[in-house]
Design a protein around this motif. Structure first.
Motif, PDB file in Angstrom:
ATOM      1  N   ASP A   1      35.492  48.043   6.286  1.00 41.20           N
ATOM      2  CA  ASP A   1      34.917  49.335   6.664  1.00 41.20           C
ATOM      3  C   ASP A   1      33.885  49.176   7.771  1.00 41.20           C
ATOM      4  O   ASP A   1      33.384  50.156   8.313  1.00 41.20           O
ATOM      5  N   LYS A   2      33.557  47.929   8.141  1.00 41.52           N
ATOM      6  CA  LYS A   2      32.567  47.674   9.190  1.00 41.52           C
ATOM      7  C   LYS A   2      33.171  47.118  10.469  1.00 41.52           C
ATOM      8  O   LYS A   2      32.471  46.997  11.480  1.00 41.52           O
ATOM      9  N   SER A   3      34.441  46.774  10.474  1.00 38.45           N
ATOM     10  CA  SER A   3      35.008  46.150  11.673  1.00 38.45           C
ATOM     11  C   SER A   3      36.483  46.495  11.825  1.00 38.45           C
ATOM     12  O   SER A   3      37.197  46.701  10.840  1.00 38.45           O
ATOM     13  N   SER A   4      36.932  46.537  13.072  1.00 38.53           N
ATOM     14  CA  SER A   4      38.329  46.824  13.400  1.00 38.53           C
ATOM     15  C   SER A   4      38.711  46.075  14.661  1.00 38.53           C
ATOM     16  O   SER A   4      37.857  45.735  15.496  1.00 38.53           O
ATOM     17  N   ALA A   5      40.019  45.855  14.810  1.00 37.87           N
ATOM     18  CA  ALA A   5      40.551  45.231  16.018  1.00 37.87           C
ATOM     19  C   ALA A   5      41.724  46.071  16.502  1.00 37.87           C
ATOM     20  O   ALA A   5      42.400  46.744  15.721  1.00 37.87           O
ATOM     21  N   SER A   6      41.967  46.043  17.811  1.00 39.99           N
ATOM     22  CA  SER A   6      43.041  46.869  18.361  1.00 39.99           C
ATOM     23  C   SER A   6      43.662  46.198  19.576  1.00 39.99           C
ATOM     24  O   SER A   6      43.058  45.327  20.218  1.00 39.99           O
ATOM     25  N   VAL A   7      44.874  46.619  19.896  1.00 41.98           N
ATOM     26  CA  VAL A   7      45.525  46.249  21.134  1.00 41.98           C
ATOM     27  C   VAL A   7      46.252  47.505  21.628  1.00 41.98           C
ATOM     28  O   VAL A   7      46.835  48.252  20.835  1.00 41.98           O
ATOM     29  N   SER A   8      46.191  47.773  22.934  1.00 41.87           N
ATOM     30  CA  SER A   8      46.790  48.997  23.461  1.00 41.87           C
ATOM     31  C   SER A   8      47.413  48.745  24.830  1.00 41.87           C
ATOM     32  O   SER A   8      47.025  47.812  25.550  1.00 41.87           O
ATOM     33  N   TYR A   9      48.375  49.602  25.154  1.00 39.04           N
ATOM     34  CA  TYR A   9      49.050  49.541  26.456  1.00 39.04           C
ATOM     35  C   TYR A   9      49.267  50.962  26.964  1.00 39.04           C
ATOM     36  O   TYR A   9      49.586  51.873  26.192  1.00 39.04           O
ATOM     37  N   SER A  10      49.104  51.160  28.278  1.00 36.26           N
ATOM     38  CA  SER A  10      49.439  52.452  28.884  1.00 36.26           C
ATOM     39  C   SER A  10      49.798  52.240  30.350  1.00 36.26           C
ATOM     40  O   SER A  10      49.387  51.257  30.972  1.00 36.26           O
ATOM     41  N   ARG A  11      50.585  53.175  30.865  1.00 41.36           N
ATOM     42  CA  ARG A  11      50.953  53.179  32.284  1.00 41.36           C
ATOM     43  C   ARG A  11      50.288  54.384  32.915  1.00 41.36           C
ATOM     44  O   ARG A  11      50.303  55.493  32.356  1.00 41.36           O
TER      45      ARG A  11
ATOM     46  N   GLY B   1      40.769  45.108  21.885  1.00 40.72           N
ATOM     47  CA  GLY B   1      39.438  45.540  21.494  1.00 40.72           C
ATOM     48  C   GLY B   1      39.036  45.077  20.112  1.00 40.72           C
ATOM     49  O   GLY B   1      39.876  44.840  19.235  1.00 40.72           O
ATOM     50  N   TYR B   2      37.735  44.953  19.914  1.00 42.88           N
ATOM     51  CA  TYR B   2      37.189  44.565  18.608  1.00 42.88           C
ATOM     52  C   TYR B   2      35.827  45.239  18.455  1.00 42.88           C
ATOM     53  O   TYR B   2      35.019  45.285  19.398  1.00 42.88           O
ATOM     54  N   ILE B   3      35.565  45.815  17.274  1.00 41.93           N
ATOM     55  CA  ILE B   3      34.274  46.435  17.000  1.00 41.93           C
ATOM     56  C   ILE B   3      33.776  45.965  15.645  1.00 41.93           C
ATOM     57  O   ILE B   3      34.554  45.811  14.695  1.00 41.93           O
ATOM     58  N   LYS B   4      32.470  45.720  15.575  1.00 46.80           N
ATOM     59  CA  LYS B   4      31.842  45.253  14.340  1.00 46.80           C
ATOM     60  C   LYS B   4      30.508  45.971  14.182  1.00 46.80           C
ATOM     61  O   LYS B   4      29.728  46.070  15.139  1.00 46.80           O
TER      62      LYS B   4
END
Length: 816
Positions: free
Chosen positions: A540-550, A590-593
């Motif tokens: 509940d305190k941290s997440s990670a992500s990966v994204s792509y867009s054109r 991305g990563y948030i903590k």
């Protein structure tokens, strides 16, 4: 091989991260639920949920709600008192709840506290910068630095964002940025100038989105900025008035009012300002022969005295037709007029640097701008939470009238020359959009929508030399743009994993017509813009992500117009009507903590852009007293690779001290050659292959002193960067501000100094072998001192944002 190694390292990093995330205690249970406003049934983001042991005031666990009002908190089994709180709302308590297994508490409703709304005593405040996994939200009202300033000042104080001395906006070092106002593209002809005219007091917050989804406009390879204007949201009649003054001579007066009842909400923002912006520049040039020996020297200095008077106002009404249907109409009007005295001295020297003569060009420019816009929005909400249909329209016109008289004298002649330039621009823009959102199943959502963007820009530019029309600099440019877009998105969440897949299709029909020369150019193209986002909640305190867009960047305005101003007769900018759009593919990790006192967000990003815009300098073949006239033009230059690393953090070591910091490092590689035929019919090939690295950092400190005094300091540094034809040097700048609450917190006095060391200057080194070697500095606005007074009635100083019936307002009416 190096690129392959980089990819493998990234994969290993995230594999390790996700693997580590699987570990965790198994003895805890999960408590979930949703917090809504009781009357409007809107979700409350940032509501606080606290778990306490009965008869013990010390919290043992807790958390906050997400944008949907949902919370997900892990605790040990036991009996708890649960508190659900949100500023300006009554406390909701659940006493001695026996929680032995994972439990859904269901929907929890909070009711507004009228007493809190009417007492202006709230001192707790939202963090100036809210860090989220997919975007950053900058709350303008809490920033002392921008009191009495403009939107351009606001953007220059935001992490990841920079505004150069000419007003151009960049995001993480990339100038390919889409700027939206309330979710819509600005209808201003010159966006950089428009941002310098809109007062900061009219802005509620700014969203920074580095990798937008298919729901957003595909424009802007570097990301987008969404500027959200103030709209009243408190019950009853309330408002804010701000008066400001400063040196160099600046005056401003603005006010925001709103009246909200059960059936409707009326809101307005009005503002007038009179600003002086003195600036200066110089360019020292050594002109070269073909063998790179010195031909002559020209040292050019420039002093600018700018004065602008502007009015900015809007009026709107949100009508609650029923519990599920609302209709909002807004009318915006901006008008400004300005005078710019541009005094240029060119000191000429021979090859031995012996003084020859001085030329003086005085450019007296008058400008008038008028901008009118009407926007409307229908929002229909269905029974299922999140199920809604929105229909939007925006219709606007913008007129810019500029005329300049240039007086040219020289010490080696008694002849006085006069140049007269006229640049009249008229733009109309109409936007239509429909968005439909359908949640279904458990954790799934479908979206689809249409957007039509239709604009026309007519630029009438003419030059007279001593009363005779100069056909080489006289033309009427007609630009027509029709873009029809449809998109769809599908999102799903399974336990801690969520994914969002999107596809956007845009059909573009562009006309670029030079009416004076009967040169007509039509460009039609249609493109798909896919996007994909994956997020994993580690806890509940941290997440990670990966994204792509054109993404896409379409050239407009000054970039296309082959006729420009003549304030300097030896350094001339010429647009290129044959420019093609540039396309970007962006990947972001991305990563948030979050800790109790610290929020940390970091990202690695990779951008590949084809047909990227690059500015090339070349000789025109014309001379002024033996000095060659140099032309700078934008071109499509093959491919650009941009990779970088960024982190942002919010840290509150004490209740009275808040810190925000941002650091960005990037590597930029361009590959391509520019081939042209010079005035001697020689084919010239300029190689633009270049690898450059640069970095930037920003630190903001806000300290609450005794006697209700706040002290804020902001320092930033943009590192040097090489390009194929020269080098830009590093820029350090700092701002400082103080504020004092008065009149029982109903009023605030603020004093700030912008650019404390008078160091915010663009410094460039240029080298064109066989043509010229030069060094230049340019300062658009000199150091500024500002004093402002803010008065509030029936409104807390630092209120948490209330929910809105039209949820689209939080995200911007025209996103995606």
């Amino acid at each position: 091989m190096k690129k392959m190694k980089s990819v493998l390292i990234l994969v290993l990093f995230f594999t390790t991260l996700f693997g580590f995330a699987q570990q965790g205690p198994s003895s805890k249970i999960k408590i979930t639920g949703k917090v809504l406003e009781k009357i409007s049934k809107q979700p409350l983001e940032y509501a606080t949920i606290t778990f306490l042991i009965p008869n013990n005031p010390k919290p043992v666990a807790g958390g906050i709600t997400n944008p949907k009002g949902e919370f997900d908190i892990e605790i040990k089994p036991g009996i708890y008192d649960i508190k659900i709180e949100f500023i300006s709302f009554k406390l909701n308590e659940i006493k001695q709840k026996n929680l032995k297994a994972s439990t859904n508490l269901g929907v929890i409703s909070l009711e507004e506290d009228a007493n809190q709304l009417n007492e202006v005593i709230i001192r707790s405040e939202k963090t100036t910068v809210e860090i989220k996994l997919d975007k950053k939200v900058y709350n303008v009202g809490n920033d002392l630095m921008v009191k009495g300033g403009t939107v351009s000042d606001v953007l220059d104080n935001i992490p990841s964002v920079a505004v150069d001395v000419e007003g151009n906006v960049s995001l993480r070092g990339n100038e390919n940025v889409r700027v939206l106002i309330d979710g819509k593209p600005s209808n201003a002809i010159n966006i950089a100038e428009a941002l310098r005219l809109i007062p900061a007091d009219a802005i509620d917050k700014v969203e920074v989105i580095t990798n937008p989804s298919a729901r957003y406009d595909a424009e802007g390879g570097g990301g987008l900025l969404n500027i959200i204007l103030k709209k009243g949201k408190n019950q009853g009649l309330n408002g804010t008035f701000i008066a400001s003054t400063g040196y160099p001579e600046t005056y401003g007066l603005s006010g925001t009012l709103n009246y909200k009842s059960k059936n409707f909400n009326l809101f307005t923002t009005q503002g007038y300002n009179d600003r002086s912006n003195p600036g200066n520049a110089f360019t020292d040039s050594r002109y070269l022969n073909a063998d790179n020996t010195t031909r002559n020297y020209v040292n050019e200095t420039r002093e600018n005295e700018r004065d602008n008077k502007g009015y900015n106002g809007n009026f709107g009404m949100e009508w609650y037709l029923s519990e599920s249907l609302s209709w909002t109409n807004t009318f915006n009007y901006r008008k400004s007029n300005g005078i710019n005295v541009d005094n240029v001295f060119q000191n000429n020297y021979d090859a031995g640097f012996n003084y020859d003569y001085t030329r003086n060009r005085i450019n007296l420019e008058n400008s008038d701008s008028e901008n009118v816009e009407f926007a409307t929005n229908f929002t229909k909400k269905f029974k299922k939470d999140g199920h809604k249909l929105t229909i939007d329209g925006s219709f606007s016109t913008n007129d810019d009238i500029n005329d300049a008289i240039i007086t040219d004298t020289a010490t080696n002649t008694s002849v006085v020359k006069f140049d007269n330039t006229i640049n009249n621009q008229t733009q109309s823009r109409n936007l239509l959009q429909m968005d439909y959102v359908l949640p279904f199943g458990k954790g799934s959502q479908f979206e689809a929508g249409y957007r039509g963007d239709f604009s026309e820009l007519l630029t009438d530019y003419s030059v007279e030399n001593d009363g005779i029309i100069n056909n080489n600099f006289t033309n009427t440019l007609e630009y027509k743009e029709k873009v029809n877009a449809i998109y769809t998105q599908y999102g799903v969440k399974i336990n801690k994993f969520s994914a969002l897949f999107g596809l956007r299709f845009e059909d573009s029909n562009i006309e670029i017509n030079q009416l004076a020369t009967n040169d007509f150019n039509n460009k039609k193209y249609n493109n798909f813009f896919p996007s994909a986002f994956f997020t994993y909640e580690i806890s509940d305190k941290s997440s990670a992500s990966v994204s792509y867009s054109r993404r896409i960047q379409r050239p407009r305005g000054r970039m296309l117009n082959p006729f420009s101003n003549l304030s300097s007769n030896i350094n001339i900018f010429v647009g290129n009507p044959d420019l093609d759009p540039a396309f970007s593919d962006a990947i972001d990790f991305g990563y948030i903590k979050r800790w109790e006192k610290l929020t940390f967000n970091t990202s690695l990003y990779v951008n590949k852009t084809t047909d990227v815009f690059q500015f090339a300098r070349r000789e025109s073949g014309d001379f002024v007293n033996g000095t060659p006239i140099l032309i700078s033009s934008p071109i499509n230059l093959a491919t650009e690779y941009r990779t970088g690393f960024e982190f942002t953090l919010n840290y509150s070591p004490y209740k009275w001290w808040k810190l925000n910091s941002n650091f960005n490092f990037f590597r930029n590689e361009t590959q391509g050659d520019f081939t042209y035929t010079d005035f001697n019919n020689n084919v010239i090939v300029q190689n633009f292959d270049n690898v450059a690295t640069s970095w930037s950092t920003r630190l903001t400190s806000k300290i609450s002193l005794p006697y209700k005094i706040d002290w804020q300091t902001n320092a930033s540094y943009n590192g040097p960067q090489n390009n194929a034809q020269g080098r830009s040097l590093g820029i350090f700048a700092a701002n400082i501000a103080f504020s004092k609450d008065v009149l029982k917190d109903k009023g605030t006095l603020s004093f700030n100094v912008s650019d404390v060391f008078n160091s915010r200057k663009r410094m460039m080194e240029s080298n064109l072998p066989g043509i010229v070697s030069s060094y230049s500095e340019m300062q658009w606005r000199e150091r500024q001192f500002s004093l402002s007074f803010t008065y509030r009635f029936n409104k807390p100083k630092n209120e948490k944002e209330q929910p809105k019936r039209n949820q689209n307002e939080n995200e911007g009416d025209f996103q995606g």
